[in-house]
Design a protein around this motif. Structure first.
Motif, PDB file in Angstrom:
ATOM      1  N   ASP A 212       7.396  13.812   2.951  1.00 15.30           N
ATOM      2  CA  ASP A 212       7.281  12.540   3.671  1.00 15.30           C
ATOM      3  C   ASP A 212       8.266  12.493   4.832  1.00 15.30           C
ATOM      4  N   ASN A 213       7.815  11.993   5.971  1.00 13.18           N
ATOM      5  CA  ASN A 213       8.696  11.875   7.139  1.00 13.18           C
ATOM      6  C   ASN A 213       9.704  10.742   6.998  1.00 13.18           C
ATOM      7  N   ASN A 214       9.433   9.831   6.069  1.00 17.17           N
ATOM      8  CA  ASN A 214      10.364   8.734   5.806  1.00 17.17           C
ATOM      9  C   ASN A 214      11.628   9.319   5.171  1.00 17.17           C
ATOM     10  N   VAL A 215      12.754   9.197   5.860  1.00 10.05           N
ATOM     11  CA  VAL A 215      13.988   9.824   5.386  1.00 10.05           C
ATOM     12  C   VAL A 215      14.429   9.257   4.044  1.00 10.05           C
ATOM     13  N   THR A 217      12.420   8.145   1.637  1.00 11.45           N
ATOM     14  CA  THR A 217      11.540   8.698   0.609  1.00 11.45           C
ATOM     15  C   THR A 217      11.925  10.117   0.251  1.00 11.45           C
ATOM     16  N   HIS A 218      12.078  10.985   1.254  1.00 11.22           N
ATOM     17  CA  HIS A 218      12.342  12.377   0.907  1.00 11.22           C
ATOM     18  C   HIS A 218      13.771  12.603   0.416  1.00 11.22           C
ATOM     19  N   SER A 219      14.731  11.815   0.881  1.00 13.38           N
ATOM     20  CA  SER A 219      16.099  12.012   0.395  1.00 13.38           C
ATOM     21  C   SER A 219      16.241  11.543  -1.051  1.00 13.38           C
ATOM     22  N   ARG A 220      15.607  10.418  -1.384  1.00 20.26           N
ATOM     23  CA  ARG A 220      15.661   9.942  -2.766  1.00 20.26           C
ATOM     24  C   ARG A 220      14.810  10.813  -3.682  1.00 20.26           C
ATOM     25  N   GLY A 221      13.711  11.348  -3.139  1.00 20.29           N
ATOM     26  CA  GLY A 221      12.909  12.277  -3.918  1.00 20.29           C
ATOM     27  C   GLY A 221      13.695  13.524  -4.269  1.00 20.29           C
ATOM     28  N   THR A 222      14.468  14.018  -3.303  1.00 16.43           N
ATOM     29  CA  THR A 222      15.328  15.173  -3.537  1.00 16.43           C
ATOM     30  C   THR A 222      16.335  14.881  -4.640  1.00 16.43           C
ATOM     31  N   TYR A 223      16.959  13.719  -4.566  1.00 13.08           N
ATOM     32  CA  TYR A 223      17.946  13.317  -5.575  1.00 13.08           C
ATOM     33  C   TYR A 223      17.291  13.231  -6.956  1.00 13.08           C
ATOM     34  N   ALA A 224      16.133  12.586  -7.032  1.00  8.22           N
ATOM     35  CA  ALA A 224      15.461  12.413  -8.321  1.00  8.22           C
ATOM     36  C   ALA A 224      15.118  13.761  -8.947  1.00  8.22           C
ATOM     37  N   LEU A 225      14.608  14.675  -8.150  1.00 10.38           N
ATOM     38  CA  LEU A 225      14.251  16.001  -8.663  1.00 10.38           C
ATOM     39  C   LEU A 225      15.480  16.747  -9.184  1.00 10.38           C
ATOM     40  N   SER A 226      16.591  16.616  -8.471  1.00 15.83           N
ATOM     41  CA  SER A 226      17.811  17.294  -8.923  1.00 15.83           C
ATOM     42  C   SER A 226      18.285  16.721 -10.252  1.00 15.83           C
ATOM     43  N   LYS A 227      18.080  15.431 -10.471  1.00 13.92           N
ATOM     44  CA  LYS A 227      18.499  14.802 -11.724  1.00 13.92           C
ATOM     45  C   LYS A 227      17.536  15.113 -12.867  1.00 13.92           C
ATOM     46  N   ILE A 245      10.216  24.149   7.570  1.00 12.95           N
ATOM     47  CA  ILE A 245      11.613  24.472   7.264  1.00 12.95           C
ATOM     48  C   ILE A 245      12.367  23.277   6.695  1.00 12.95           C
ATOM     49  N   HIS A 246      11.994  22.055   7.093  1.00 12.78           N
ATOM     50  CA  HIS A 246      12.673  20.863   6.596  1.00 12.78           C
ATOM     51  C   HIS A 246      12.356  20.631   5.119  1.00 12.78           C
ATOM     52  N   ILE A 247      11.103  20.894   4.750  1.00 13.97           N
ATOM     53  CA  ILE A 247      10.717  20.743   3.344  1.00 13.97           C
ATOM     54  C   ILE A 247      11.413  21.803   2.496  1.00 13.97           C
ATOM     55  N   ARG A 248      11.511  23.025   3.020  1.00 14.11           N
ATOM     56  CA  ARG A 248      12.245  24.076   2.315  1.00 14.11           C
ATOM     57  C   ARG A 248      13.699  23.664   2.100  1.00 14.11           C
ATOM     58  N   ARG A 249      14.296  23.081   3.131  1.00 19.67           N
ATOM     59  CA  ARG A 249      15.690  22.659   3.010  1.00 19.67           C
ATOM     60  C   ARG A 249      15.867  21.628   1.900  1.00 19.67           C
ATOM     61  N   ARG A 250      14.943  20.647   1.836  1.00 20.12           N
ATOM     62  CA  ARG A 250      15.054  19.600   0.810  1.00 20.12           C
ATOM     63  C   ARG A 250      14.923  20.188  -0.587  1.00 20.12           C
ATOM     64  N   ALA A 251      13.980  21.126  -0.729  1.00 23.39           N
ATOM     65  CA  ALA A 251      13.814  21.777  -2.034  1.00 23.39           C
ATOM     66  C   ALA A 251      15.051  22.589  -2.388  1.00 23.39           C
TER      67      ALA A 251
END
Length: 403
Positions: A212-215, A217-227, A245-251
Motif C-alpha cells: 500500500d502506498n499509504n505510509v 498502512t504499510h508501516s503498521r503492517g510491517t510492525y504487525a508482521l514482525s510481532k 524495492i520499497h516492498i522488499r525493504r518493508r519485508a
C-alpha cells in the motif's frame, strides 16, 4: 465512589441495579461504572438484568460486564443469546448513539441497540462468539475513532474468531494518513493489535498491506508482521522477491525485527539465485542486531567473494557493521559521480573510521577520511549545494534496500 471501593462494596449491588432505572442519565452511568468497579461479585445480578425486558437496562448491564472483562465470563452465553433475540430491533441506526470516549467513561444514548452493546461486551470478556463479529465490523465501519477503538479491542480479544473482520481492521489501521488526532492514532493502534492477536490468519492480508502506498498502512503492517513472528516468516521471505524495492525493504525490516525467529530462513535467502532476494536478506540480517556466528560468517563470505555483485557486498558489509563486525576494509573506493545525489553517513565505530558515501541510484559508494562535507548535484541537475549529515547503521541498511 462505590466502584472505586471495588469488591468491598458488593452489599450495595441491589441498590445500584435499581439505580440503573433512574431518570437521570449521569446517575445511571455512575451506577453502571460502580457495578463494573465492584467486579465479579456483580456478575450474577447483571445477568439478571440481561434477562429483563428493559432494553436500556440491558445495554447498561452489558457495558458493565464488558468493563469487568474476563471475570464476567459466566454472562457470555446470555450476552450471546441477545444477539439472536427476535424482540430487539436489529437496525444499525442505533450505532449513532454510541460515544465511548475511553474504557472508564462510556456514554450511551437511549436508542443504542442491545446487540451492539452485547457484541462489545463479548469481545471485551474474550468470549469467541462468532455472531458478535458482524456487529463489531459494523462499528468499525461507523467511522468514529472512539467507537473503532472499542470494536477493534473486542475483535482482538476474540482471536481467530474475528477473521472476517481482517479487511476492516486493516482499513482502520491505515486510516487518516495525515490525521494526528489522538483518537485516530489510538484507533490505529487498537486495530493493529487486533490483527496481531488474530495471528497467522492475518498474515496474507498484512503482506498485501506492505504494498500500500499509504505510509501508515504499510508501516503498521510491517510492525504487525514482525510481532506475529514465526507464522509470518515464510510469507515475508517470499516477499523479498517482489520487483518493487520499497516492498522488499518493508519485508526485510519486518524480518529483521523478528530476531532469531527468522535467522534460518534469512540465511537460506542469502544463498538465493535471485540477487534482489540476497540483498534484502543481507540487510535483514543486519537489522536483527543479533551478532549470531552463522550470520557473521555468511555475510563475510559474501563480502569477501569478489565475484559477487558489488552492491550485495556493500549491503552485507553494512550488515556486518550492525552486527558489530568491522567491515571497513572491504569497501572499495570509487570516483564521485557528480551527476548523482550522495547521502553521507558517519560510521558509529571509532572516530578515525572512514566515512561512507552512498549513491542510491547507482549503488556506488566512496570512503573518505575527512569531514563529510561535499558538493553534490541534485537528481534533477538543477543546482549545486552542500550536504553534511550523519546517521546510524540502521539508516544505511534502510538506504541500501531502497528507503
Amino acid at each position: 465512589t462505590l466502584g472505586a471501593i471495588g469488591p468491598g462494596a458488593e452489599l450495595a449491588i441491589p441498590e445500584l441495579v435499581l439505580i440503573l432505572q433512574n431518570a437521570d442519565e449521569s446517575i445511571r452511568l455512575d451506577a453502571t461504572l460502580a457495578l463494573a468497579g465492584i467486579g465479579q461479585a456483580a456478575v450474577p445480578s447483571l445477568i439478571e438484568v440481561l434477562n429483563s425486558s428493559n432494553a436500556y437496562m440491558q445495554v447498561l448491564a452489558a457495558i458493565a460486564l464488558g468493563e469487568i472483562g474476563s471475570d464476567a465470563l459466566p454472562a457470555a452465553n446470555k450476552l450471546a443469546e441477545l444477539l439472536y433475540s427476535p424482540n430487539i430491533e436489529r437496525s444499525q441506526s442505533g450505532i449513532a448513539s454510541i460515544q465511548l470516549t475511553n474504557l472508564s467513561t462510556p456514554k450511551v444514548g437511549p436508542d443504542l441497540g442491545v446487540q451492539f452493546s452485547a457484541a462489545l461486551a463479548l469481545g471485551k470478556i474474550g468470549f469467541p462468539a462468532e455472531a458478535a463479529v458482524p456487529y463489531l465490523i459494523a462499528l468499525l465501519r461507523f467511522g468514529d475513532p472512539d467507537i473503532q477503538i472499542e470494536a477493534a479491542y473486542a475483535l482482538g480479544n476474540m482471536g481467530a474468531t474475528a477473521q472476517a473482520a481482517i479487511p476492516d481492521l486493516i482499513n482502520v489501521m491505515g486510516m487518516g494518513e495525515f490525521d494526528a488526532k489522538e483518537s485516530v492514532i489510538l484507533a490505529r493502534d487498537s486495530a493493529t493489535e487486533a490483527l496481531i492477536k488474530i495471528d497467522d490468519l492475518a498474515v496474507s492480508a498484512l503482506v498485501e498491506a506492505l504494498k500500500d502506498n499509504n505510509v501508515i498502512t504499510h508501516s503498521r503492517g510491517t510492525y504487525a508482521l514482525s510481532k506475529i513472528g514465526a507464522p509470518a516468516v515464510q510469507a515475508l521471505i517470499d516477499t523479498l522477491a517482489n520487483p518493487d524495492i520499497h516492498i522488499r525493504r518493508r519485508a526485510a525490516f519486518a524480518l529483521g525485527q523478528t530476531g532469531n525467529i527468522a535467522l534460518p530462513a534469512l540465511l537460506d535467502a542469502l544463498e538465493s539465485t535471485d540477487l534482489d532476494v540476497r540483498k534484502a536478506a543481507a540487510a535483514a540480517l543486519g537489522m536483527t542486531q543479533i551478532p549470531n556466528g552463522q550470520s557473521i560468517i555468511a555475510l563475510r563470505t559474501v563480502v569477501e567473494n569478489e565475484e559477487n555483485d558489488l552492491d550485495l557486498r556493500r549491503i552485507s558489509a553494512l550488515a556486518l557493521e550492525e552486527l558489530g563486525s568491522d567491515s571497513r576494509t572491504f569497501f572499495e573506493v570509487h570516483n564521485f559521480p557528480s551527476s548523482q545525489t550522495a547521502t553521507c553517513f558517519q560510521f558509529t565505530s571509532p572516530s578515525s573510521s572512514p566515512i561512507l558515501l552512498l549513491y542510491p541510484d547507482t549503488y556506488i559508494f566512496d570512503t573518505l577520511t575527512s569531514d563529510c562535507l561535499l558538493t553534490y548535484r541534485e537528481s534533477s541537475g538543477s543546482q549545486d549545494s552542500l550536504q553534511s549529515s550523519s546517521g546510524n547503521i540502521w539508516q544505511k541498511l534502510c538506504r541500501a534496500v531502497g528507503c
